[in-house]
Design a protein around this motif. Structure first.
Motif, mmCIF file in Angstrom:
data_model
loop_
_atom_site.group_PDB
_atom_site.id
_atom_site.type_symbol
_atom_site.label_atom_id
_atom_site.label_comp_id
_atom_site.label_asym_id
_atom_site.label_seq_id
_atom_site.Cartn_x
_atom_site.Cartn_y
_atom_site.Cartn_z
ATOM 1 N N TYR A 163 22.797 -108.573 -37.422
ATOM 2 C CA TYR A 163 22.504 -109.487 -38.528
ATOM 3 C C TYR A 163 20.999 -109.675 -38.744
ATOM 4 C CZ TYR A 163 27.456 -110.636 -38.294
ATOM 5 O OH TYR A 163 28.824 -110.558 -38.319
ATOM 6 N N LEU A 166 19.955 -109.328 -42.426
ATOM 7 C CA LEU A 166 20.409 -110.489 -43.197
ATOM 8 C C LEU A 166 19.471 -111.666 -42.960
ATOM 9 C CD1 LEU A 166 22.479 -111.827 -45.044
ATOM 10 C CD2 LEU A 166 23.841 -112.373 -43.005
ATOM 11 N N ALA A 178 20.627 -110.556 -50.071
ATOM 12 C CA ALA A 178 21.342 -111.149 -48.941
ATOM 13 C C ALA A 178 22.814 -111.340 -49.264
ATOM 14 C CB ALA A 178 20.701 -112.478 -48.563
ATOM 15 N N ASP A 179 23.114 -111.677 -50.514
ATOM 16 C CA ASP A 179 24.505 -111.857 -50.925
ATOM 17 C C ASP A 179 25.263 -110.534 -50.839
ATOM 18 O OD1 ASP A 179 26.666 -113.496 -52.348
ATOM 19 O OD2 ASP A 179 26.376 -111.830 -53.740
ATOM 20 N N THR A 182 25.848 -109.705 -47.253
ATOM 21 C CA THR A 182 26.893 -110.545 -46.671
ATOM 22 C C THR A 182 28.268 -109.936 -46.921
ATOM 23 O OG1 THR A 182 25.588 -112.570 -46.885
ATOM 24 C CG2 THR A 182 27.973 -112.828 -46.740
ATOM 25 N N THR A 183 28.502 -109.461 -48.145
ATOM 26 C CA THR A 183 29.768 -108.794 -48.460
ATOM 27 C C THR A 183 29.950 -107.551 -47.601
ATOM 28 O OG1 THR A 183 29.722 -109.592 -50.744
ATOM 29 C CG2 THR A 183 31.105 -107.678 -50.284
ATOM 30 N N LYS A 185 28.729 -107.032 -44.639
ATOM 31 C CA LYS A 185 28.999 -107.434 -43.261
ATOM 32 C C LYS A 185 30.440 -107.913 -43.099
ATOM 33 C CE LYS A 185 24.979 -106.454 -41.630
ATOM 34 N NZ LYS A 185 24.834 -105.288 -40.704
ATOM 35 N N ILE A 216 26.904 -115.919 -39.811
ATOM 36 C CA ILE A 216 26.557 -115.685 -41.214
ATOM 37 C C ILE A 216 26.326 -117.007 -41.930
ATOM 38 C CG2 ILE A 216 27.434 -114.830 -43.418
ATOM 39 C CD1 ILE A 216 28.947 -112.665 -41.809
ATOM 40 N N ASP A 217 27.218 -117.954 -41.712
ATOM 41 C CA ASP A 217 27.103 -119.259 -42.369
ATOM 42 C C ASP A 217 25.843 -119.994 -41.916
ATOM 43 O OD1 ASP A 217 28.396 -121.435 -44.009
ATOM 44 O OD2 ASP A 217 28.282 -122.480 -42.091
ATOM 45 N N TRP A 220 22.753 -118.671 -43.695
ATOM 46 C CA TRP A 220 22.652 -119.157 -45.077
ATOM 47 C C TRP A 220 22.235 -120.620 -45.112
ATOM 48 C CZ3 TRP A 220 22.611 -116.905 -49.749
ATOM 49 C CH2 TRP A 220 23.037 -115.588 -49.847
ATOM 50 N N PRO A 278 27.009 -118.008 -50.724
ATOM 51 C CA PRO A 278 27.218 -116.638 -51.199
ATOM 52 C C PRO A 278 28.407 -116.545 -52.154
ATOM 53 C CG PRO A 278 28.061 -116.879 -48.977
ATOM 54 C CD PRO A 278 27.380 -118.171 -49.308
#
Length: 300
Positions: A163, A166, A178-179, A182-183, A185, A216-217, A220, A278
Motif C-alpha cells: 500500500y 496508495l 488514489a481512487d 483503491t479499486t 487494490k 485502506i480506510d 483515506w 472513494p
C-alpha cells in the motif's frame, strides 16, 4: 517522549545564532563578524561559515537577527504553547501560523509529530503530517524521509499487498489516482478473476480481509482530515437509516435524478462533500457498496 534527531547543519546554525544573540558576533549584510575588535575571529568559525552558507541557502534564507524584532521568538513560543494545549479545532487554526513562522515553526511541528508516533492517528496528526509533506522545507523532508518513510499509518496486509503507492498518492492529495488505485487494490484482494475483470462482485466482498480494508480506510481518513473513507460513508449511511437516495445526494454522487458524471464532475480535492471518496460504481446496483459498508471490518 522521543525527540526528533537534528542534523549537524542545524546544530552549527544554532551555535552561530547563539553567539550572535550573546553579543559575540553580529550580522552585517549577510556576513557574520565580531562585534568588537577585541574578540578574535577564529579560523574554525570562518571555515564553518564558508561551509554552512551554501547549504543553508538551499533550504531557507538565513534570518538577519540584527534587524529582527525580539518579539518574533516569543510569538513562536506562544504559538507552540497554544498548539500543544489547544483543542483539535484550535490546533488546526494555529497550524498555518506555525507554517508561516518558517523554520522555527517547522521544527515545532516536527517535534510535536514525533511525539504522536505510536499513538492513535487523529485529524490533527494527519493535518500536520500533510502540511510537512507538501511543504518546501528541506528540514521537514529530511525528517519525514528518515523517521516516517512509509507515513504514519501502518501499511498492514494479511495478503502481502503493498500500500506504499496508495499512501504516497494520498499524501500528495492526488485523490483521483488514489481512487483508481483503491479499486485495483480491492480487486487484488478479491483474487485473479477480479483483477482480470477490473471490478469485484458483491459476493466477493465478504471475503476481503478486515486488516486490509482497515488499512485502506485509515489511509483515506488520515490524508483527508477525516472527510473520506469507507467508514465515513458507512457512518453517514447508517445515520440516514440506510437510505441510499439520501446518501447519494449528501456525498455528491447524485444531483436530483442525475448521477454525477465520472470523472469530470467529481471533486478530487478536500472541498468535496464529506464521504465523497472513494468511489464505487453504482451502474451495477448497490449490492457491492452495501456489502462493503456492511463488512465486519467496520464493527471492530
Amino acid at each position: 517522549h522521543r525527540r526528533p534527531r537534528v542534523s549537524l547543519l542545524s546544530v552549527v546554525e544554532e551555535l552561530i545564532w547563539w553567539m550572535v544573540d550573546g553579543g559575540w558576533w553580529m550580522v552585517d549584510g549577510g556576513s557574520i563578524i565580531p562585534i568588537s575588535p577585541h574578540i578574535p575571529t577564529l579560523p574554525i568559525f570562518d571555515r564553518i561559515i564558508d561551509w554552512i552558507t551554501p547549504l543553508h541557502r538551499q533550504s531557507s534564507p538565513m534570518p538577519d537577527l540584527s534587524t529582527s524584532s525580539p518579539s518574533v521568538h516569543s510569538d513562536v513560543i506562544e504559538l507552540q504553547e497554544k498548539f500543544a494545549a489547544g483543542t483539535p479545532k484550535n490546533q488546526l487554526q494555529i497550524l498555518p501560523q506555525l507554517l508561516a513562522a518558517g523554520l522555527p515553526g517547522i521544527e515545532i511541528l516536527i517535534e510535536w509529530l514525533q511525539e504522536q508516533i505510536g499513538t492513535k492517528p487523529t485529524i490533527v496528526t494527519g493535518a500536520v503530517y500533510q502540511a510537512l509533506y507538501v511543504s518546501e522545507s528541506a528540514v521537514a523532508k529530511e525528517y519525514l524521509d528518515r523517521e516516517l518513510p512509509s507515513g504514519m499509518i501502518p501499511l498492514r496486509s494479511s495478503q502481502g499487498v503493498d500500500y506504499k503507492l496508495l499512501q504516497q498518492l494520498l499524501a500528495q492529495q492526488k485523490f483521483e489516482a488514489a481512487d483508481k488505485l483503491t479499486t485495483e487494490k480491492l480487486c487484488e484482494l478479491a483474487g485473479a478473476d477480479a483483477v482480470k475483470r477490473k471490478w469485484i462482485y458483491f459476493t466477493e466482498v465478504n471475503g476481503l480481509p478486515e486488516i486490509d480494508l482497515q488499512t485502506i480506510d485509515a489511509l483515506w481518513l488520515f490524508h483527508s482530515e477525516g472527510k473520506f473513507g469507507f467508514s465515513v460513508q458507512r457512518e453517514m449511511w447508517v445515520g440516514m437509516g440506510k437510505n441510499w437516495d439520501k446518501l447519494w445526494v449528501k456525498i455528491g454522487w447524485k444531483n436530483g435524478n442525475n448521477w454525477t458524471r465520472y470523472p469530470g464532475s467529481f471533486i478530487w480535492n478536500l472541498t468535496a462533500p464529506k464521504g465523497h471518496l472513494p468511489l464505487s460504481n453504482q451502474l451495477r446496483g448497490v449490492q457491492v457498496i452495501s456489502s462493503l459498508l456492511s463488512h465486519p471490518a467496520w464493527e471492530r
